[in-house]
Design an enzyme around this catalytic site. Structure first.
Site, PDB file in Angstrom:
ATOM      1  N   ARG A 159     -10.635   0.890   7.177  1.00  0.00           N
ATOM      2  CA  ARG A 159     -10.255  -0.846   7.381  1.00  0.00           C
ATOM      3  C   ARG A 159     -10.982  -1.052   7.728  1.00  0.00           C
ATOM      4  O   ARG A 159     -11.173  -2.430   7.713  1.00  0.00           O
ATOM      5  CB  ARG A 159      -9.089  -0.929   8.238  1.00  0.00           C
ATOM      6  N   ARG A 174       9.701  -2.229  11.603  1.00  0.00           N
ATOM      7  CA  ARG A 174       9.400  -1.429  12.173  1.00  0.00           C
ATOM      8  C   ARG A 174       9.367  -2.215  13.460  1.00  0.00           C
ATOM      9  O   ARG A 174       8.981  -3.486  14.057  1.00  0.00           O
ATOM     10  CB  ARG A 174       8.279  -0.726  12.083  1.00  0.00           C
ATOM     11  N   ARG A 227      -2.351  -9.477  12.712  1.00  0.00           N
ATOM     12  CA  ARG A 227      -2.297  -8.040  11.842  1.00  0.00           C
ATOM     13  C   ARG A 227      -3.363  -8.828  10.654  1.00  0.00           C
ATOM     14  O   ARG A 227      -4.151  -8.054   9.894  1.00  0.00           O
ATOM     15  CB  ARG A 227      -1.629  -7.237  11.829  1.00  0.00           C
ATOM     16  N   LYS A 270       0.841  -1.253  -0.408  1.00  0.00           N
ATOM     17  CA  LYS A 270       0.517   0.271   0.008  1.00  0.00           C
ATOM     18  C   LYS A 270       1.134   1.043  -0.171  1.00  0.00           C
ATOM     19  O   LYS A 270       0.509   2.446  -0.634  1.00  0.00           O
ATOM     20  CB  LYS A 270      -0.434  -0.333   1.152  1.00  0.00           C
ATOM     21  N   ARG A 293      10.382  -5.848   6.895  1.00  0.00           N
ATOM     22  CA  ARG A 293      10.379  -4.148   6.957  1.00  0.00           C
ATOM     23  C   ARG A 293      10.911  -3.915   9.012  1.00  0.00           C
ATOM     24  O   ARG A 293      11.109  -5.472   9.718  1.00  0.00           O
ATOM     25  CB  ARG A 293       8.885  -3.538   7.478  1.00  0.00           C
TER      26      ARG A 293
HETATM   27  P1  AMP Z   1      -0.641  -0.022   9.574  1.00  0.00           P
HETATM   28  O1  AMP Z   1       0.684   1.422   9.107  1.00  0.00           O
HETATM   29  O2  AMP Z   1      -1.593   1.377   8.173  1.00  0.00           O
HETATM   30  O3  AMP Z   1      -0.085  -1.502   8.929  1.00  0.00           O
HETATM   31  O4  AMP Z   1      -1.231   0.878  10.394  1.00  0.00           O
HETATM   32  C1  AMP Z   1      -0.410   0.852  11.814  1.00  0.00           C
HETATM   33  C2  AMP Z   1      -1.925   0.278  12.633  1.00  0.00           C
HETATM   34  O5  AMP Z   1      -1.822   1.153  12.936  1.00  0.00           O
HETATM   35  C3  AMP Z   1      -3.151  -1.070  12.806  1.00  0.00           C
HETATM   36  O6  AMP Z   1      -1.816  -2.573  13.035  1.00  0.00           O
HETATM   37  C4  AMP Z   1      -3.591  -0.459  13.917  1.00  0.00           C
HETATM   38  O7  AMP Z   1      -3.326  -0.683  14.754  1.00  0.00           O
HETATM   39  C5  AMP Z   1      -3.905   1.155  13.515  1.00  0.00           C
HETATM   40  N1  AMP Z   1      -4.342   1.531  11.737  1.00  0.00           N
HETATM   41  C6  AMP Z   1      -3.982   1.960  11.180  1.00  0.00           C
HETATM   42  N2  AMP Z   1      -5.324   2.800  10.529  1.00  0.00           N
HETATM   43  C7  AMP Z   1      -6.386   2.419  11.160  1.00  0.00           C
HETATM   44  C8  AMP Z   1      -7.248   2.499  10.753  1.00  0.00           C
HETATM   45  N3  AMP Z   1      -7.986   2.147   9.839  1.00  0.00           N
HETATM   46  N4  AMP Z   1      -8.056   1.601  11.322  1.00  0.00           N
HETATM   47  C9  AMP Z   1      -7.624   1.358  12.964  1.00  0.00           C
HETATM   48  N5  AMP Z   1      -6.596   1.173  13.213  1.00  0.00           N
HETATM   49  C10 AMP Z   1      -5.529   1.373  12.286  1.00  0.00           C
END
Ligand code: AMP
Length: 184
Positions: free
Chosen positions: A88, A129, A140, A13, A127
């Site tokens: 999401r 992180r 996840r 993404k 990654r």
């Molecule tokens: P990402 O970097 O997009 O994978 O997001 C990292 C973390 O942020 C996820 O594992 C969730 O805990 C939180 N997160 C990001 N976007 C959302 C969303 N739209 N709704 C809920 N939690 C989110």
């Protein structure tokens, strides 16, 4: 152009968002990055979101929507945007439509990067992180299937879903997406 990009952890993404935003000259709104920044700087939103992000769980919808609203009201996004990591859940998708109606805007495409779980796992492990341990990644991916995949059924009948094979190399994936966007 108003776009959202969907996919599991490691689907590409972020990479695609960067390419598309550069090409279309629109700002990327990266939800995960926004949350991580809020956590690092200890804001109220950050403190509320931290326990969920730490475990790979979704942050509750009511914490996020206020933030999305504020962001979409900023002047730099008046001509278009690409949401990365939002919506999401099917609930968030619906909530986003209500918000956009309120703002007099409309989402054109929800771009789904369709990638197998094995590829999601391998890419995520590459990654480095803090929230990318194998256990958290597995959680996840599970959350992605339970909560995010139902979004496809929300966008498909509305003619907003762009289902793209995300297993291909990044340049080919962005070309496949742009072929459709530019054709419109
Ligand atoms: P990402 O970097 O997009 O994978 O997001 C990292 C973390 O942020 C996820 O594992 C969730 O805990 C939180 N997160 C990001 N976007 C959302 C969303 N739209 N709704 C809920 N939690 C989110």
């Amino acid at each position: 152009m108003k776009l959202a990009i969907l996919g599991g952890p490691g689907a590409g993404k972020g990479t695609q968002a960067k390419i598309l935003c550069g090409y279309l000259e629109i700002p990327c709104v990266d939800m995960g990055q926004i949350l991580r920044r809020a956590i690092a700087s200890g804001t109220e939103l950050g403190r509320q979101a931290e326990p969920y992000v730490e475990k790979g769980e979704l942050v509750p919808d009511e914490i996020l929507i206020q933030f999305v609203r504020d962001r979409l009201l900023e002047p730099d996004v008046s001509n278009g945007w690409l949401l990365d990591g939002y919506p999401r859940t099917a609930f968030q998708a619906e909530e986003l439509d209500f918000l956009l109606e309120d703002l007099g805007q409309k989402l054109r495409w929800a771009i789904y990067l369709n990638v197998s779980d094995d590829v999601l796992m391998t890419r995520s492990l590459k990654r480095s992180r803090a929230d990318d341990t194998p256990q958290i990644i597995r959680r996840r991916i599970e959350v992605f299937h339970q909560r995010t995949v139902p979004i496809l059924e929300y966008y498909e009948p509305r003619g907003h879903l762009l289902d793209i094979n995300g297993d291909h190399p990044p340049e080919q994936v962005s070309q496949d997406i742009l072929d459709v966007l530019v054709r419109q």
